[in-house]
Structure formats: C-alpha cells, structure tokens
Design a protein around this motif. Sequence first.
Motif, PDB file in Angstrom:
ATOM      1  N   THR A  50     -39.111  41.454 -42.575  1.00 25.73           N
ATOM      2  CA  THR A  50     -39.527  42.356 -41.495  1.00 25.73           C
ATOM      3  C   THR A  50     -40.256  43.551 -42.094  1.00 25.73           C
ATOM      4  O   THR A  50     -39.800  44.139 -43.086  1.00 25.73           O
ATOM      5  N   LEU A  51     -41.369  43.901 -41.488  1.00 33.41           N
ATOM      6  CA  LEU A  51     -42.139  45.062 -41.929  1.00 33.41           C
ATOM      7  C   LEU A  51     -41.535  46.327 -41.334  1.00 33.41           C
ATOM      8  O   LEU A  51     -41.423  46.443 -40.108  1.00 33.41           O
ATOM      9  N   PRO A  52     -41.121  47.298 -42.147  1.00 33.44           N
ATOM     10  CA  PRO A  52     -40.534  48.536 -41.615  1.00 33.44           C
ATOM     11  C   PRO A  52     -41.525  49.323 -40.760  1.00 33.44           C
ATOM     12  O   PRO A  52     -42.743  49.145 -40.854  1.00 33.44           O
ATOM     13  N   GLU A  53     -40.993  50.213 -39.936  1.00 38.31           N
ATOM     14  CA  GLU A  53     -41.820  50.999 -39.032  1.00 38.31           C
ATOM     15  C   GLU A  53     -42.800  51.911 -39.766  1.00 38.31           C
ATOM     16  O   GLU A  53     -43.832  52.288 -39.239  1.00 38.31           O
ATOM     17  N   ARG A  54     -42.482  52.281 -41.025  1.00 39.40           N
ATOM     18  CA  ARG A  54     -43.339  53.215 -41.767  1.00 39.40           C
ATOM     19  C   ARG A  54     -44.756  52.664 -41.910  1.00 39.40           C
ATOM     20  O   ARG A  54     -45.721  53.435 -41.967  1.00 39.40           O
ATOM     21  N   ALA A  55     -44.881  51.328 -41.983  1.00 40.49           N
ATOM     22  CA  ALA A  55     -46.199  50.723 -42.113  1.00 40.49           C
ATOM     23  C   ALA A  55     -46.760  50.492 -40.715  1.00 40.49           C
ATOM     24  O   ALA A  55     -46.399  49.557 -40.023  1.00 40.49           O
ATOM     25  N   ARG A  56     -47.644  51.370 -40.288  1.00 34.32           N
ATOM     26  CA  ARG A  56     -48.180  51.307 -38.927  1.00 34.32           C
ATOM     27  C   ARG A  56     -49.420  50.424 -38.876  1.00 34.32           C
ATOM     28  O   ARG A  56     -49.858  49.885 -39.879  1.00 34.32           O
ATOM     29  N   ASP A  57     -49.972  50.256 -37.666  1.00 38.91           N
ATOM     30  CA  ASP A  57     -51.226  49.525 -37.447  1.00 38.91           C
ATOM     31  C   ASP A  57     -51.143  48.085 -37.922  1.00 38.91           C
ATOM     32  O   ASP A  57     -52.105  47.538 -38.467  1.00 38.91           O
ATOM     33  N   VAL A  58     -49.992  47.431 -37.716  1.00 35.92           N
ATOM     34  CA  VAL A  58     -49.853  46.058 -38.177  1.00 35.92           C
ATOM     35  C   VAL A  58     -50.878  45.158 -37.501  1.00 35.92           C
ATOM     36  O   VAL A  58     -51.381  44.202 -38.094  1.00 35.92           O
ATOM     37  N   ALA A  59     -51.232  45.472 -36.249  1.00 34.39           N
ATOM     38  CA  ALA A  59     -52.182  44.634 -35.526  1.00 34.39           C
ATOM     39  C   ALA A  59     -53.586  44.720 -36.107  1.00 34.39           C
ATOM     40  O   ALA A  59     -54.423  43.846 -35.861  1.00 34.39           O
ATOM     41  N   ALA A  60     -53.873  45.784 -36.886  1.00 38.81           N
ATOM     42  CA  ALA A  60     -55.213  45.946 -37.448  1.00 38.81           C
ATOM     43  C   ALA A  60     -55.420  45.107 -38.700  1.00 38.81           C
ATOM     44  O   ALA A  60     -56.550  44.971 -39.172  1.00 38.81           O
ATOM     45  N   PHE A  61     -54.343  44.543 -39.253  1.00 39.56           N
ATOM     46  CA  PHE A  61     -54.439  43.727 -40.458  1.00 39.56           C
ATOM     47  C   PHE A  61     -54.431  42.242 -40.096  1.00 39.56           C
ATOM     48  O   PHE A  61     -53.890  41.838 -39.059  1.00 39.56           O
ATOM     49  N   GLY A  62     -54.991  41.440 -40.990  1.00 45.32           N
ATOM     50  CA  GLY A  62     -54.793  40.013 -40.859  1.00 45.32           C
ATOM     51  C   GLY A  62     -53.334  39.699 -41.097  1.00 45.32           C
ATOM     52  O   GLY A  62     -52.620  39.232 -40.216  1.00 45.32           O
ATOM     53  N   ILE A  63     -52.859  39.959 -42.308  1.00 47.52           N
ATOM     54  CA  ILE A  63     -51.440  39.964 -42.615  1.00 47.52           C
ATOM     55  C   ILE A  63     -51.194  41.214 -43.451  1.00 47.52           C
ATOM     56  O   ILE A  63     -51.866  41.446 -44.464  1.00 47.52           O
ATOM     57  N   HIS A  64     -50.284  42.054 -43.002  1.00 48.95           N
ATOM     58  CA  HIS A  64     -50.088  43.349 -43.650  1.00 48.95           C
ATOM     59  C   HIS A  64     -49.708  43.154 -45.115  1.00 48.95           C
ATOM     60  O   HIS A  64     -48.806  42.364 -45.438  1.00 48.95           O
ATOM     61  N   PRO A  65     -50.381  43.859 -46.066  1.00 50.68           N
ATOM     62  CA  PRO A  65     -50.071  43.688 -47.488  1.00 50.68           C
ATOM     63  C   PRO A  65     -48.610  43.946 -47.828  1.00 50.68           C
ATOM     64  O   PRO A  65     -48.051  43.258 -48.702  1.00 50.68           O
ATOM     65  N   ALA A  66     -47.977  44.916 -47.181  1.00 44.58           N
ATOM     66  CA  ALA A  66     -46.571  45.196 -47.478  1.00 44.58           C
ATOM     67  C   ALA A  66     -45.682  44.046 -47.017  1.00 44.58           C
ATOM     68  O   ALA A  66     -44.688  43.714 -47.668  1.00 44.58           O
ATOM     69  N   LEU A  67     -46.033  43.423 -45.898  1.00 43.54           N
ATOM     70  CA  LEU A  67     -45.262  42.284 -45.403  1.00 43.54           C
ATOM     71  C   LEU A  67     -45.412  41.095 -46.345  1.00 43.54           C
ATOM     72  O   LEU A  67     -44.420  40.460 -46.738  1.00 43.54           O
TER      73      LEU A  67
END
Length: 914
Positions: free
Chosen positions: A266-283
Amino acid sequence: TFLELGPDGTLSAMIQETAEVTTVPMLRRDRDEETSAVTAVAGVFAHGVAVDWEAFFAGTGARRVELPTYPFQHTYYWPETHGSIGGVSGAGLESVEHPLLGAAVELPDGGGVILTGRLSLRAQPWLGDHVVDGRVLFPGTGFVELALRAGDELGLQQIEEMTLSVPLELPETGAVPVRVRVSESDANGRAELDVFSRDGEEWIRHATGVLRAAAVEPAWDAGHWPPTGAVALDLTGFYDGTDYGPTFRGVTAAWRVGDDVFAEVTLPERARDVAAFGIHPALLDAVLHGAAFLEGAEPGTLLPYAWTGVGLHASGAATVRVRLSGSATAGIEIAVADATGRPVATVGTLHLRAPEHVDRVRSLYRVEWSTSVPAVDVGDVRFVELVGGVDVVASAHALAVRVLELVREPDSRVVFVTRGVVSGGDPAAAVVWGLVRSAQRELPGRFWLVDVEGGGDPVVTDEPEVVVRGGEAFAARLVRAEGGEGRSWGSEGTVLITGGTGGLGALVARHVAGRGVRRLLLLSRRGPAAEGVSELVAELARLGADAEVVACDVADLSALAKVLHGRVVTGVVHAAGVLDDGVLEAMTPQRLERVLRPKVDAAWHLHELVGDVDQFVMFSSVAGVFGAAGQANYAAGNAFLDGLAAHRRARGWSGVSLAWGPWEQDAGMTEQLAAADVARMRRSGVLPLAGAEALALFDAAGEPAMVPVKLDLTAVRASGEVPALLRGLVRTPARRTAATAHAGGGIVAALGAVAPADRPELVLELIRRHAAAVLGHGDAAELSPDRRFQDLGFDSLIAVEFRNRIGAEIGQRLPAALLFDYPTPGDLVDHLLPRLVVDKPTGPAALLADLDRLERALDETPVDDERLHRQIAGRLEVLRSRWAAGRKEEDGFDVESATDDDMFRMLDDELGLN
C-alpha cells in the motif's frame, strides 16, 4: 450538485461529460470509506451545500475554538512565478502533465523525442524518504516511470530492456534537471532510450535501454487473495536496518507458496498524486522489497539495476497485490495487480544488487592546471618570494609565521611567489598556499598565489592562484576524477594508522581489517588509555586483524623511530590532526605551531622513516584546497600534506593526499563542528559525506592529491560569486545586465532615488538581509536594529562572512573589525550610509562646486600649446558671457540661443583674430 452513493465514481464522471453540473462520489474503489466520505462532504460544502457540522462531528470530541485576537502573520507560502513565457508551449514545447516531467519536444524528421523535467525534494517531498547509505537517491523504479511515460509519446508500450548505471543523487535544496531521450523507432518497432541528469556543467547518463511497441501480456490472475495454500510470513522488524522513510515502507503483508512470494503493498498518504503516475515509483519500489524473502536473498537493502520485459496495464493504483518468482541472485519475475485482482504491471526479469556495488565515486575530484589565463595589471602590489629550506619541517613553520605577518599587515596587497609547490619540488612552501587561500577568504581581493616552475618570472592574473610554466599562467580548476579499482593493502606486513584510536582512525582500521589486513599498529597520543580501545581491539580481532595500540606523539621524531624499530611497515594512513580555529586577527605563531605539528612534523617524519611502502595515504582537508575562513593554520597544515604527496610521487614513491570534505557521522574533528559551521558549509555548497560513501572514496582515490568532497553545485550557483576553483563545474552567466555591472550600483541608485529620511531604512534592510543569510534565519525583519550582533548569534567566522557579503554588494573594502567597531545593525547603518550616499548640491551651490573643480583643474593642468590655450580662454569667455547675458544684447546678438561656434566667431571678431 449531485452526490453519487455508489461503489465508485463512474456515474459522476459520465454526468460531468454531458451536463454542466457538479457531481461528487461518496465512495471510491481505491480509497478507504472514511477518507472518501470526508472528501465528499468537503466537496459538496465547497460548492455551496449546507452541512450540519454539529452532526458530522458528533461523538468525535471535536469542539469550536476561538480565532486568535492578534492579526495573523502574513507569510506567503505559495511560490511566485516570473518570466515572460506563460507556459511551455510558448517555448515551442508540449506539456506532458507528469509530476516528474514538465515538457516534451519532438525532434525534426522523425528523430524521436526528448522529455525534460526537474527533480527536487521541494516539488516531490516523498523522494526524500528514499535514503540509501545516508544518500537521498532517486529510486530505480523512478527510471521505469520515466521510461514508460517517454514511451507513451511515441506509442511504445514496453521496456524491452533497461540498465541503470550511475545513481542519481538528489540535493537537499535546489532541483536537478533531467532529460529522457527516445530515438526514432526502427523497422521492428524498437527505439533506444537514455536518461540523463545535469550536475553543474556535466550531463550524466543514468540509464540506457530499449523501448518496444509490442505490449506485454499479463500472465497472472490475482482474483483469489491470498492464494490457496499461502503461508503467512512474519514482517516483524522487516524494515529495521534500512534508511527508508515511511513512504517506501509499503509492504503490509506477505505469504509464501512454494518458491514464490506474494505480498500486499500500500502506498502511504504522504505520496500524493498517485493518479498522475503510471505506477508510482514508491509503490513499485515497495513491491521489490518482497524479494528479500526469495531464494538467495541476503540481509540488507537491494537496489534494481537491470530490467527486461516491463509493461504497464493500468495506472493510478495505490494498493496492489504482488507475486514474485525466481531468485534474488539469478533474477526475479514480478506480476502486479490491483486490489480487485486486475493486472497493473508485469516485469519479465529484474536483477538486483547490493548498494556497495553502486557507483560511489561521483564525489571524487582533483585539481587541474590547464586553463590558460592572461596577465593583467592589478595595481600597486608587493611581490614576496617564499622558498623552503633543507630542513623541511623547520622551514615550513618559519614560512607559515612569515605569511601570517604579511597578511595581517593593514591594507597590504601581496603576490606570494613560490617555486615548485605544485610539482612537489618544495613541499615546505605548500603551507604558504593553504594559509594564503584562507586569507583570501577572509580578506578578498588582497592576495595572489603564483607558483613558478622551471625558472622565470611570476605572472599576475585575475585568478587568485596560478602556476607559471614557460612564461604562461595556468589557473586551477576542480574536475571530476576517475575512481581506481580499489586500494590493495595485502595481508602481509603491518599497516600503521596515526590517530588510530580516534573517530576517523578507528573507522579506517575497521575498514582495512575488512579488506584483509591482518596486522595493525594504531598510534595516538593516549594509546591504550584512549576511550573505547579495548572494544575496538576486540572488534578488529573478530574481523581477523591483530591490532597493537601504542601511545606515541608522531610529531616527535625520536619517539616515532623508537616505535617503528624492528617493525616491517607496508602501509601508512596518517589520519591524525587537531583544530585551533580563529580568524587572522586572533591567529598567533603558537596557534600555528599547535596545528602544524601533527600535520607537517608527523607526516614528514613518517615519510623519512618508512620510505617507500605499498600505500602511503594522508588525510588532508578541503580547507587546504579551497581555503577556510578562521582555519588558516589548519589549511596550511593540510596543504603541506598535498605537497608531500606530490613530492613522494616525484621521487617514484607511493603517496596519496585526500582533501576530505566533512564526514556525516560524529567522528574525529567533524564532531567539533558547531551547527553554525555545518550550516555555513552547506550554504557554500559543501555537504557531509556518509560514512560508507567516504570509505568507498578512500578505496577509489589513487592519484597524488585528490579531493573527496560532496558538492551541491546548485547551492554554489545560487550563492552568488562562484569560486574560481569551481568555475569548470558551475556554469556562470557570460555577461551581466547593465544595472548590476557595477558593484554597489544597486544600493547606491536606490538610495539616490528616495528621500533622505528613508535612506537609513534601505541600508538597514540590506544589513538585515545579509545577517539573516549568514545566520540561516528565514525572516530578516526579525533582526532588531538595536540588538548587538553578538547577541544575534554572530561569532568571528560569521562576522567575516557577513562583512565580505556586505562589502561585495556595496563594492567597497570594509575593515576587519567592522562589527567590533559597529556592534549593532543601527550603528552599522550610521557608518555605511555616508559611504554610500554623496548628496550632489543643486542650484547655485552646484555651480559653485563645479567652478571649484574647474579652478583646481586649471591650476593642475598647464597648457603650453598656444592654440589650445586660446580655445580654452574662448570657452571660458563664452560661459562668462552666457552667465552675464540673460537677454538679447542691443546689437541683436542672442547670447541665450547662440551656439559655441557663434560665440567663438563673436569673440574672434572682438579680439581681431578674424
């Protein structure tokens, strides 16, 4: 306003496409119900719908609070934008609307595309949580995201292969420019990929690969979760021992089925704009953490470096299910699905490696003398030649004392000339260079360094230091150095380490013991009585090294000779040293000697007694290379080590001097630095090295004089004047605007444009601004004009930096004791204002002042030429006539409108010269 009570926001999206209404979904598939509900209530309230807040907060303990009676602090946190271009389209680019990339430009004739962006911790704070060995690194999964987004521009859906070479380290302040280049596709639908970042003048390639048009087919159905037969894995302490911050600690559960590992991330809330990424790098980075449970995985952090067959099936996921197959050594396969089991991403093969295999020599530099510079006239200067004698130690001390006397002379301007410091021919005179470099920092514009090789005369230039070869002057520039294969110590013989029981010495002892050294001789003043010695010896024994600790003052030749008698020394690390900081006004010969002894005396004695050995490494400091305000003695001692390394190499012996930047951990002399010292170094662009990184640089550095230092070149550029030594690494403007071409012109012009009553406030603002900068304060207005600088936190070094900044802005040389003579901002305003403002008289007073200047000029400029004398007399008569006239004369001659030629003709007629 419509409120959708459904499992997702599908209807809301459809309605907004067909009608001009506001729709708010109450539930979202990829968010928890509480967050979705609160967001929806806030949304309808923001659009004018009344909300019963008493009912909404019922049972939560929430209560109303009164607003403060005092005014809010009007501090603006939103960035202000400036410039003439309204968007990237105005610059001929296309916006890519991505958090990590800003624009794209298509190359002509189908040559491919380049995407540009800027990475910074301010724009993407979550990146600051990706810490590896004390360094903030752009995650390897971030390069996957950049590659996938670049492929979208050309319809390339797959990362066929991608290899990561050099890590991309992110600075604490400023931004790093990045470029993603994709070539034109070939006949098979394949295109080459490169990812670069810029560090100063240099573009660094971090990743190379191939993109492909063919999509990757998903090969995993994750609908049943967790999988049948899954055995839960214990995650207790899973992230212990890693530097990762909360954003990257995403694994919440894990299972094993046979040789495969399954995980929920699960990607924590601190990493915002998840919808703007293809797949979030932190995830995706957290997805890789499950590899720690695969066969062959070793404890510790693993980093990705080679990807094949990467495809993205869906974007915007915040919680995913993961399957990892294969082994950590031979490569792993990864399948990622969303919380409903639908495919998100596939990785055909990923190879990981431990951080110690990652390139660490980006912070390794050397000084190069290859920039030819012309001679200039610097005005009235004094040339002083200083050359070392046969007794190297004695002459080094004597030269340091002599230089201290010269730089402390009031308003002295000196060119210090040496012969053979750079080549290693005169190591004693190297102390001159370290001390003068520090004097140049404290008293800018007064001292020059010239080293002459092979005979000839010194050449003075605009550069603070040059070497003269064949009559031509060459300036020093810091350049990146290539790292070696690693220092070889061997297992035979004894490695001697001075300062061996101190912070740095103990670290080096552990390090070389881990590299196979079996006998260590640790020398220090206290020897076995030093704190923690027994624990250190025991730890070295566990590493396989027999360590002997001896009390010895290495600067005492006879004591050192006694210790070395009968021992076979094959390697030396001279890490001893002491500090006794003080500005030039407070420096004394005694303070010089105290710091020079463990550097100069000890190093020379080691040099003479051990001769040529496999490794002879000396710990120097950037203070000796750059100079350091308040550390003239320390800089002098360390510059000697650099000169000695060159001297040994000139003889064909081993010798390396490492001019270290500060280390991160509290070790050795680093722990003596105050917070103000660390902040000052950071402002100048010098950052602390992590311990593991520093030891890697220790292994890699093999040239005679090397500079392992972590530079923030963005901070250097932002600080204003770029030091001459860094002009090869930091790009500076080729020209300045007319308004700033003259130092001090800005403040002088500003003062001339306001009423006299408002001028003190302008000068106070200047003082506050620079005081806030050197103190690290965010708000200059908080500095009271009546408080003493000392009470504001100024020490002698801060006072030097402050004086130099003020002097540079107003274009004037200010006294060394500026803040002693004018102890408050208000006092300093009273001192500076008359020096910046010269009120020009107006009206009759201005004419009288001009006549005074004219009279002095006539007295000081005799004219022998008769014709010229007559012309000047005529002009004076014209001016007298114009002043006396004020009306048309009776003969009709109009004095007011007459030109100079008319007046000359009239005078010639009257004087009978026509």
